[in-house]
Design a protein around this motif. Structure first.
Motif, PDB file in Angstrom:
ATOM      1  N   GLN A 178       0.366   8.321   4.396  1.00 11.38           N
ATOM      2  CA  GLN A 178      -0.323   9.381   4.899  1.00 11.38           C
ATOM      3  C   GLN A 178      -0.636  10.205   3.766  1.00 11.38           C
ATOM      4  O   GLN A 178      -1.565  10.878   3.674  1.00 11.38           O
ATOM      5  N   TRP A 179       0.269  10.750   2.783  1.00 13.14           N
ATOM      6  CA  TRP A 179       0.157  11.518   1.812  1.00 13.14           C
ATOM      7  C   TRP A 179      -1.048  10.829   1.052  1.00 13.14           C
ATOM      8  O   TRP A 179      -2.025  11.924   0.471  1.00 13.14           O
ATOM      9  N   THR A 180      -1.127   9.657   0.669  1.00 10.79           N
ATOM     10  CA  THR A 180      -2.186   9.002   0.047  1.00 10.79           C
ATOM     11  C   THR A 180      -3.465   9.241   0.630  1.00 10.79           C
ATOM     12  O   THR A 180      -4.639   9.658   0.089  1.00 10.79           O
ATOM     13  N   ASN A 181      -3.471   8.943   1.751  1.00 14.17           N
ATOM     14  CA  ASN A 181      -4.939   9.305   2.738  1.00 14.17           C
ATOM     15  C   ASN A 181      -5.336  10.718   2.718  1.00 14.17           C
ATOM     16  O   ASN A 181      -6.390  11.015   2.817  1.00 14.17           O
ATOM     17  N   ASP A 182      -4.332  11.564   2.792  1.00 15.64           N
ATOM     18  CA  ASP A 182      -4.721  12.873   2.590  1.00 15.64           C
ATOM     19  C   ASP A 182      -5.302  13.349   1.526  1.00 15.64           C
ATOM     20  O   ASP A 182      -6.254  14.172   1.274  1.00 15.64           O
ATOM     21  N   LEU A 183      -4.948  12.894   0.128  1.00 10.53           N
ATOM     22  CA  LEU A 183      -5.458  12.928  -1.067  1.00 10.53           C
ATOM     23  C   LEU A 183      -6.896  12.345  -0.998  1.00 10.53           C
ATOM     24  O   LEU A 183      -8.030  13.049  -1.581  1.00 10.53           O
ATOM     25  N   MET A 184      -6.994  11.322  -0.424  1.00 15.33           N
ATOM     26  CA  MET A 184      -8.617  10.897  -0.200  1.00 15.33           C
ATOM     27  C   MET A 184      -9.356  11.514   0.448  1.00 15.33           C
ATOM     28  O   MET A 184     -10.466  11.642   0.124  1.00 15.33           O
ATOM     29  N   ALA A 185      -9.022  12.138   1.627  1.00 18.21           N
ATOM     30  CA  ALA A 185      -9.672  13.133   2.698  1.00 18.21           C
ATOM     31  C   ALA A 185     -10.023  14.365   1.751  1.00 18.21           C
ATOM     32  O   ALA A 185     -11.090  14.566   1.885  1.00 18.21           O
ATOM     33  N   ALA A 186      -9.096  14.740   0.988  1.00 17.53           N
ATOM     34  CA  ALA A 186      -9.461  16.072   0.318  1.00 17.53           C
ATOM     35  C   ALA A 186     -10.544  15.824  -0.726  1.00 17.53           C
ATOM     36  O   ALA A 186     -11.254  16.527  -1.170  1.00 17.53           O
ATOM     37  N   THR A 239      10.756   2.537  11.896  1.00 15.35           N
ATOM     38  CA  THR A 239      10.327   3.149  10.783  1.00 15.35           C
ATOM     39  C   THR A 239      10.718   2.366   9.369  1.00 15.35           C
ATOM     40  O   THR A 239      11.755   1.558   9.289  1.00 15.35           O
ATOM     41  N   GLU A 240       9.734   2.049   8.563  1.00 14.78           N
ATOM     42  CA  GLU A 240      10.082   1.236   7.596  1.00 14.78           C
ATOM     43  C   GLU A 240      10.173   2.227   6.179  1.00 14.78           C
ATOM     44  O   GLU A 240       9.610   2.958   5.947  1.00 14.78           O
ATOM     45  N   LEU A 241      11.260   1.827   5.449  1.00 12.55           N
ATOM     46  CA  LEU A 241      11.900   2.850   4.533  1.00 12.55           C
ATOM     47  C   LEU A 241      11.407   1.784   3.362  1.00 12.55           C
ATOM     48  O   LEU A 241      11.879   0.522   3.156  1.00 12.55           O
ATOM     49  N   ILE A 242      10.914   2.511   2.047  1.00 10.85           N
ATOM     50  CA  ILE A 242      10.796   1.771   1.100  1.00 10.85           C
ATOM     51  C   ILE A 242      11.466   2.313  -0.224  1.00 10.85           C
ATOM     52  O   ILE A 242      11.809   3.502  -0.361  1.00 10.85           O
ATOM     53  N   ALA A 243      11.707   1.461  -1.357  1.00 13.15           N
ATOM     54  CA  ALA A 243      12.285   1.880  -2.418  1.00 13.15           C
ATOM     55  C   ALA A 243      11.284   2.199  -3.400  1.00 13.15           C
ATOM     56  O   ALA A 243      10.073   2.320  -3.341  1.00 13.15           O
ATOM     57  N   LEU A 244      11.907   3.014  -4.458  1.00 13.32           N
ATOM     58  CA  LEU A 244      11.174   3.644  -5.448  1.00 13.32           C
ATOM     59  C   LEU A 244       9.945   2.517  -6.133  1.00 13.32           C
ATOM     60  O   LEU A 244       8.925   3.141  -6.274  1.00 13.32           O
ATOM     61  N   PRO A 245      10.273   1.195  -6.364  1.00 10.82           N
ATOM     62  CA  PRO A 245       9.236   0.401  -6.892  1.00 10.82           C
ATOM     63  C   PRO A 245       8.019   0.327  -5.960  1.00 10.82           C
ATOM     64  O   PRO A 245       7.019   0.337  -6.538  1.00 10.82           O
ATOM     65  N   GLU A 246       8.253   0.388  -4.759  1.00 14.62           N
ATOM     66  CA  GLU A 246       6.876   0.430  -3.941  1.00 14.62           C
ATOM     67  C   GLU A 246       6.286   1.645  -3.776  1.00 14.62           C
ATOM     68  O   GLU A 246       5.125   1.613  -3.715  1.00 14.62           O
ATOM     69  N   VAL A 247       6.904   2.996  -3.747  1.00 13.44           N
ATOM     70  CA  VAL A 247       6.357   3.961  -3.959  1.00 13.44           C
ATOM     71  C   VAL A 247       5.546   4.068  -5.231  1.00 13.44           C
ATOM     72  O   VAL A 247       4.403   4.485  -5.323  1.00 13.44           O
ATOM     73  N   ILE A 248       6.127   3.632  -6.238  1.00 11.34           N
ATOM     74  CA  ILE A 248       5.284   3.609  -7.625  1.00 11.34           C
ATOM     75  C   ILE A 248       4.007   2.829  -7.327  1.00 11.34           C
ATOM     76  O   ILE A 248       3.011   3.013  -7.716  1.00 11.34           O
ATOM     77  N   LYS A 249       4.247   1.715  -6.975  1.00 11.59           N
ATOM     78  CA  LYS A 249       2.991   0.975  -6.598  1.00 11.59           C
ATOM     79  C   LYS A 249       1.912   1.379  -5.818  1.00 11.59           C
ATOM     80  O   LYS A 249       0.777   1.380  -5.840  1.00 11.59           O
ATOM     81  N   ILE A 250       2.195   1.950  -4.787  1.00 14.64           N
ATOM     82  CA  ILE A 250       1.603   2.591  -3.813  1.00 14.64           C
ATOM     83  C   ILE A 250       0.705   3.845  -4.441  1.00 14.64           C
ATOM     84  O   ILE A 250      -0.618   3.887  -4.287  1.00 14.64           O
ATOM     85  N   THR A 251       1.474   4.738  -5.103  1.00 14.06           N
ATOM     86  CA  THR A 251       0.899   5.721  -5.815  1.00 14.06           C
ATOM     87  C   THR A 251       0.196   5.790  -7.286  1.00 14.06           C
ATOM     88  O   THR A 251      -0.536   6.525  -7.453  1.00 14.06           O
ATOM     89  N   GLY A 252       0.872   4.863  -7.874  1.00 13.10           N
ATOM     90  CA  GLY A 252       0.354   4.821  -9.423  1.00 13.10           C
ATOM     91  C   GLY A 252       1.059   5.570 -10.163  1.00 13.10           C
ATOM     92  O   GLY A 252       1.079   5.682 -11.210  1.00 13.10           O
ATOM     93  N   PHE A 253       2.040   6.401  -9.581  1.00  9.57           N
ATOM     94  CA  PHE A 253       2.866   7.403 -10.469  1.00  9.57           C
ATOM     95  C   PHE A 253       4.249   6.974 -10.786  1.00  9.57           C
ATOM     96  O   PHE A 253       4.565   6.091 -10.150  1.00  9.57           O
TER      97      PHE A 253
END
Length: 73
Positions: A60-68, A12-26
């Motif tokens: 998965q959350w980002t993939n779900d957004l794209m699927a929606a 299980t890969e755990l990521i810090a906030l800067p990577e979450v920001i990079k992935i989501t753009g939020f």
């Protein structure tokens, strides 16, 4: 016999906030707001002031957004 992947055997890969920001753009405030509202993956507490997210859940959350988005089109 059904061939199912052994989730426990996969790291299980755990990521810090800067990577979450990079992935989501939020930004930080939006991410924490969504976590508190229950619409974004929960944090994993590593200590009193240290949190991470499970990378697979964020992806998965980002993939779900794209699927929606595709279903709305």
């Amino acid at each position: 016999m059904q061939n199912t992947p052994n989730i426990a055997a996969q790291p299980t890969e755990l990521i810090a906030l800067p990577e979450v920001i990079k992935i989501t753009g939020f930004k930080t405030t939006k991410i924490y707001d969504m976590v508190n509202k229950g619409v974004f993956p929960k944090k994993v507490h590593l200590g009193t002031r240290s949190v991470r997210w499970v990378k697979a859940e964020v992806l998965q959350w980002t993939n779900d957004l794209m699927a929606a988005r595709e279903h709305r089109a």
